[in-house]
Design a protein around this motif. Sequence first.
Motif, mmCIF file in Angstrom:
data_model
loop_
_atom_site.group_PDB
_atom_site.id
_atom_site.type_symbol
_atom_site.label_atom_id
_atom_site.label_comp_id
_atom_site.label_asym_id
_atom_site.label_seq_id
_atom_site.Cartn_x
_atom_site.Cartn_y
_atom_site.Cartn_z
ATOM 1 N N VAL A 129 0.818 -1.215 0.000
ATOM 2 C CA VAL A 129 0.000 0.000 0.000
ATOM 3 C C VAL A 129 0.855 1.271 0.000
ATOM 4 O O VAL A 129 0.481 2.277 -0.588
ATOM 5 C CB VAL A 129 -0.992 -0.032 1.195
ATOM 6 C CG1 VAL A 129 -1.523 1.353 1.506
ATOM 7 C CG2 VAL A 129 -2.150 -0.970 0.880
ATOM 8 N N CYS A 270 -4.578 -9.685 -0.777
ATOM 9 C CA CYS A 270 -3.508 -8.874 -0.197
ATOM 10 C C CYS A 270 -2.159 -9.580 -0.145
ATOM 11 O O CYS A 270 -1.165 -8.967 0.222
ATOM 12 C CB CYS A 270 -3.913 -8.397 1.190
ATOM 13 S SG CYS A 270 -3.811 -9.696 2.439
ATOM 14 N N GLU A 276 -2.707 -3.353 -4.243
ATOM 15 C CA GLU A 276 -3.087 -2.004 -3.816
ATOM 16 C C GLU A 276 -3.603 -1.148 -4.957
ATOM 17 O O GLU A 276 -4.166 -0.088 -4.713
ATOM 18 C CB GLU A 276 -1.894 -1.316 -3.127
ATOM 19 C CG GLU A 276 -0.695 -0.971 -4.030
ATOM 20 C CD GLU A 276 0.244 -2.144 -4.297
ATOM 21 O OE1 GLU A 276 -0.009 -3.236 -3.759
ATOM 22 O OE2 GLU A 276 1.214 -1.966 -5.053
ATOM 23 N N TYR B 55 -7.635 1.712 2.056
ATOM 24 C CA TYR B 55 -6.307 2.305 2.315
ATOM 25 C C TYR B 55 -6.161 2.787 3.758
ATOM 26 O O TYR B 55 -5.133 2.570 4.385
ATOM 27 C CB TYR B 55 -6.047 3.485 1.367
ATOM 28 C CG TYR B 55 -5.956 3.082 -0.088
ATOM 29 C CD1 TYR B 55 -4.851 2.360 -0.554
ATOM 30 C CD2 TYR B 55 -6.963 3.407 -0.980
ATOM 31 C CE1 TYR B 55 -4.774 1.973 -1.887
ATOM 32 C CE2 TYR B 55 -6.890 3.019 -2.319
ATOM 33 C CZ TYR B 55 -5.797 2.304 -2.766
ATOM 34 O OH TYR B 55 -5.707 1.918 -4.068
#
Lengths: 339, 483
Positions: A129, A270, A276, B55
Amino acid sequence: MAASEREDGFTVLWLQSGGCGGCTMSLLCAEAPDLFTTLDSAGIRFLWHPSFSEATGEEVTAMLEAVCAGETRLDALCVEGSLLRGPNGTGRFHVLAGTDTPMVRWVERLAAVARYTLAIGTCAAFGGVTSAGPNPTEACGLQYEGEQSGGLLGDAYRSGAGLPVINVAGCPTHPGWVLETLMTLALDGMGDPLLDDLARPALYTDHLVHHGCARNEYYEYKASAEVPSDLGCMMEHMGCLGTQARADCNIRPWNGTGSCTDGGYPCVNCTAPEFEEPGHHFLETPKVAGIPIGLPTDMPKAWFVALASLAKSATPRRVRENAVADHIVNSPAKEHDGE
Amino acid sequence: MSRLVVGPFNRVEGDLEVRIEAEAGQVSSAWVNSPMYRGFEQILHGKDPGDALVYAPRICGICSVSQSVAAAHAVRDALGAEAPPNGERLTNLVLAAENLADHFTHFYLFFMPDFARAAYEGRAWHPDVVRRFRAEQGAAATDAVAARAAFMNLMGVLAGKWPHTHTVQAGGAAKGVTGAEKLRVLSLLGQFRRYLEEHTFGDRLETVAALAGGSDLAAWAAERGPEGSDLARFLRVAEDVGLAELGRSHDRFMSYGSYPFQGERLFPGGVFAGGDLMPLDADAIREDLYSSWMSGAREPVHPYEGVTLPDAEREEAYSWCKAPRLAGRPVEVGALARQVVAGHPLIRELVAETGGNVRNRVVARLLELARVVPAMEAWARAIEPGEPFYREPGALQEGEGAGLVEAARGSLGHWIRVHNGRILNYQIVAPTTWNFSPRDRDGVPGPLEAALEGAPVGADERTPVAVQHVVRSFDPCMVCTVH
Ligand code: SF4
Ligand code: SF4
């Protein structure tokens, strides 16, 4: 004699860089037994871990120098968080406190003397991320940058034991994935860890998230959830990547009993590079002509479409109605409802 | 005068460097630097607002639910949407679980191990504290870590996993809780209560929560004795080391208020200073970039107008952290601030007597363990299986909203601006940004910088132990700070 009293054990140094500390927090959730008992019984000893070691300040920098000089043996270097190369390649976005030296320089030096080097979590493995969007910090993984091999240490890097960086990917990574990988390395006789094609330990990537998902019956009938909290399969409308994501999340529970899909949200894959930046809204399944693009990788598309329409026409009422409710509105009946 | 650069700090979340000048055995000035930058605000720019919920939790692995809740509230605020009661109950339960696990971890793994260090050899309490709290080896390292992991099973049941759940949504919770799961949650809460009552307090949570003042607390500790109560153990150490005289800051406290349900908050928000409680004016928040490696307007601006553009070359700067100010002044946030603002009598009295200091910050965190577990039991009992947990809020196309919540470490704010269905601006002010803020353009030091002034520095100390106690008393989270 506890294993940790044998010689000096299997030494681990854990560093954190451009991440969120979540992989450490996840590690502290290890259960049955707890983290410290597991480490002790495997003879694993932390030279230092930022969250639970006693040493601080200059004690730490002195220890790091002793490792770099070969005075202290380093069996496993664990790095959590992306490696921040910016701005302009200087590494100044992360300077190791008290040393005036960028963390990326420390990691390069330490990786050169480590028997094994481990990327803990998707940030350290692939960038994660922290490397999303415009990647403002020039973040990358230890030996990957997204799907590209390379990263901070370069494609050719091999640790002392002759292995590439071991990518214990996940956002966060599961405590079992980390501990079993370390134990595999620490306990003689178990041989080299088997790694998959992205250097992730096969001990957890030989499975798909889809395996053991509690929504499997809905999947079989293509009875789909439409909004969050619906019970149905989340592949058709809500972006679930469980049929492609390599991890054992629905076989090996998280926090005692859970998983992402149990928590009511789709798998975002993930453990994979570039999860991301899926190129679309996370909770949405991109489709062409009404058919999801991201079908299970090892299934011919025509078959999938044929089976799906067949399954839809055979869907029991129970499954169809429960799929779009947030609780069981129709329980399994003794008699077939004959619909 | 001597100068020291202290770091890396262990047992804090993330990276921290403290530069101190000492004179006559005391810190005369301190500069707090967060030596890492990650850029979440830049990453979020241009994204779909719904994706902020994927996020945002990744800003921080220690308060990821708080980040999710702040993001969900910001989007909800912009939409003018509401979550159904079950959704609020579930959100409060997972937020409380994270906050309490954080207090618990901080006490057992981050804060107390320092008193087991050789520097305190010879104190009467030292052998007992070594047995219980020594890093990685004390009894608590094993039993408290196991108790924490078991408590976090609550996340497995209610939120799938922790950290980084996506169960918390703008429309409520993405998961409906069954009757059986509700019972499981109550059992897990009972198990955690038992650990707290046996080890942490050696007394009923309700008794600890009802302590009404400093003398009450002292009398309770004297009667109890330090064996069998980690709080009493701590109080004995605090008394002997003088932790109530260490780490006093500006004594201006802020809380956004915590655990909303149907428009009310379990702990109301506000500002507490000079013995007075004042309402909070969130429009008076500004971020000052004077000492930060950031380019942008030199005039401090509200987060809606804020920009985050790193500039490593700025000469006068010394931190990646911005300097948030409320009505132009620094404020301290955290459990102590939350409880003094909420008006808890014990904390009000401790603050009236000795202000914000190392001892009082720790007492307030432990008090929250005693106060919030019973509240969690009540939320869990009130869950109504079969009633909705989620209400579709619609997609956010245009607008702005704020999500103001309390993380374990204090006030956390997310401010979102959306145009054409894309995030135009996203600004985050984390608790540690408030507490570990650098100096502003008027040269006013941030709360920790002020709290460090006067801390004792031994002649041969390179990493002064008093400095470490002060730093850790705030339970800093640098990864949040440098989002
Ligand atoms: S929700 Fe995802 S993991 Fe579960 S059955 Fe559907 S596709 Fe598979
Ligand atoms: S279910 Fe998917 S997103 Fe969730 S932890 Fe497992 S791999 Fe990651």
